[in-house]
Design an enzyme around this catalytic site. Structure first.
Site, short mmCIF file in Angstrom:
data_model
loop_
_atom_site.label_atom_id
_atom_site.label_comp_id
_atom_site.label_asym_id
_atom_site.label_seq_id
_atom_site.Cartn_x
_atom_site.Cartn_y
_atom_site.Cartn_z
N CYS A 67 -49.23 52.90 3.83
CA CYS A 67 -50.04 52.94 2.61
C CYS A 67 -51.39 53.58 2.90
O CYS A 67 -51.91 54.35 2.09
CB CYS A 67 -50.24 51.54 2.04
N ASN A 85 -34.36 52.64 9.88
CA ASN A 85 -34.25 51.33 10.54
C ASN A 85 -34.59 50.26 9.51
O ASN A 85 -35.57 50.39 8.77
CB ASN A 85 -35.22 51.26 11.72
N HIS A 88 -42.80 49.62 5.57
CA HIS A 88 -42.94 50.47 4.38
C HIS A 88 -41.81 51.48 4.56
O HIS A 88 -41.77 52.20 5.58
CB HIS A 88 -44.32 51.14 4.39
N HIS A 90 -39.22 54.19 5.22
CA HIS A 90 -39.42 55.56 5.72
C HIS A 90 -38.12 56.04 6.33
O HIS A 90 -37.44 55.32 7.03
CB HIS A 90 -40.55 55.62 6.74
N HIS A 142 -36.54 58.64 9.00
CA HIS A 142 -36.86 59.53 10.13
C HIS A 142 -35.98 60.77 10.00
O HIS A 142 -34.75 60.66 10.01
CB HIS A 142 -36.50 58.87 11.47
P1 AMP Z 1 -39.66 52.31 12.64
O1 AMP Z 1 -39.70 51.79 14.06
O2 AMP Z 1 -38.32 52.78 12.18
O3 AMP Z 1 -40.29 51.31 11.70
O4 AMP Z 1 -40.55 53.62 12.63
C1 AMP Z 1 -41.93 53.59 12.61
C2 AMP Z 1 -42.38 54.92 13.15
O5 AMP Z 1 -43.70 55.12 12.73
C3 AMP Z 1 -42.36 55.01 14.68
O6 AMP Z 1 -41.50 56.06 15.08
C4 AMP Z 1 -43.82 55.28 15.03
O7 AMP Z 1 -43.95 56.19 16.10
C5 AMP Z 1 -44.37 55.83 13.73
N1 AMP Z 1 -45.78 55.61 13.50
C6 AMP Z 1 -46.50 54.47 13.65
N2 AMP Z 1 -47.77 54.65 13.31
C7 AMP Z 1 -47.89 55.95 12.90
C8 AMP Z 1 -48.96 56.77 12.42
N3 AMP Z 1 -50.20 56.26 12.27
N4 AMP Z 1 -48.71 58.06 12.12
C9 AMP Z 1 -47.47 58.56 12.27
N5 AMP Z 1 -46.41 57.86 12.70
C10 AMP Z 1 -46.61 56.57 13.02
ZN ZN Z 2 -47.05 50.45 2.50
#
Ligand code: AMP
Ligand code: ZN
Length: 113
Positions: A8, A85, A96, A98, A100
């Protein structure tokens, strides 16, 4: 906007990110810790916890997938993995939703036959 949610904050531009796409509903940015040559995260701007909650809004889920495909078309010739995930034990660390976008094929790369 959920105050403690890092994505967010990225959507709100309170935290910097390498943004590759933004429209009124969706944002996409480079994963800070890439695990593949192409590793982009596609997020709905609206805070929902995971892809199952996102699927309650069919149009928004569809848009996230379409943007993922568009990014992959530009960066990896349209071939990619799209990974959501879901839940802590499955590796979700940011709650949140997302997707990949992952590929080790970068566009312009010649296939080895
Ligand atoms: P997940 O483990 O599937 O929840 O993926 C979260 C992803 O967010 C991980 O691959 C992290 O490397 C990535 N991540 C965490 N913080 C940031 C950030 N500030 N900017 C970009 N990616 C991030
Ligand atoms: Zn959020």
């Amino acid at each position: 906007m959920t105050a403690s949610c890092i994505f967010c904050k990225i959507v709100d531009k309170q935290i910097p990110a390498k943004i590759v796409h933004e429209d009124e509903d969706v944002m996409a940015f480079h994963d800070v810790n890439p695990e593949a040559a192409v590793h982009i995260l596609v997020v709905p701007k609206m805070h929902v916890q995971n892809v199952v909650q996102l699927a309650q809004n069919e149009q928004l889920l569809s848009k996230v997938v379409q943007i993922a495909g568009q990014i992959a078309k530009e960066r990896s010739g349209g071939e990619f993995r799209l990974l959501f995930n879901t839940g802590k034990s499955a590796g979700q660390s940011v709650f949140h939703a997302h997707g990949h976008v992952l590929s080790n094929k970068t566009s312009g790369e010649t296939d080895v036959v």
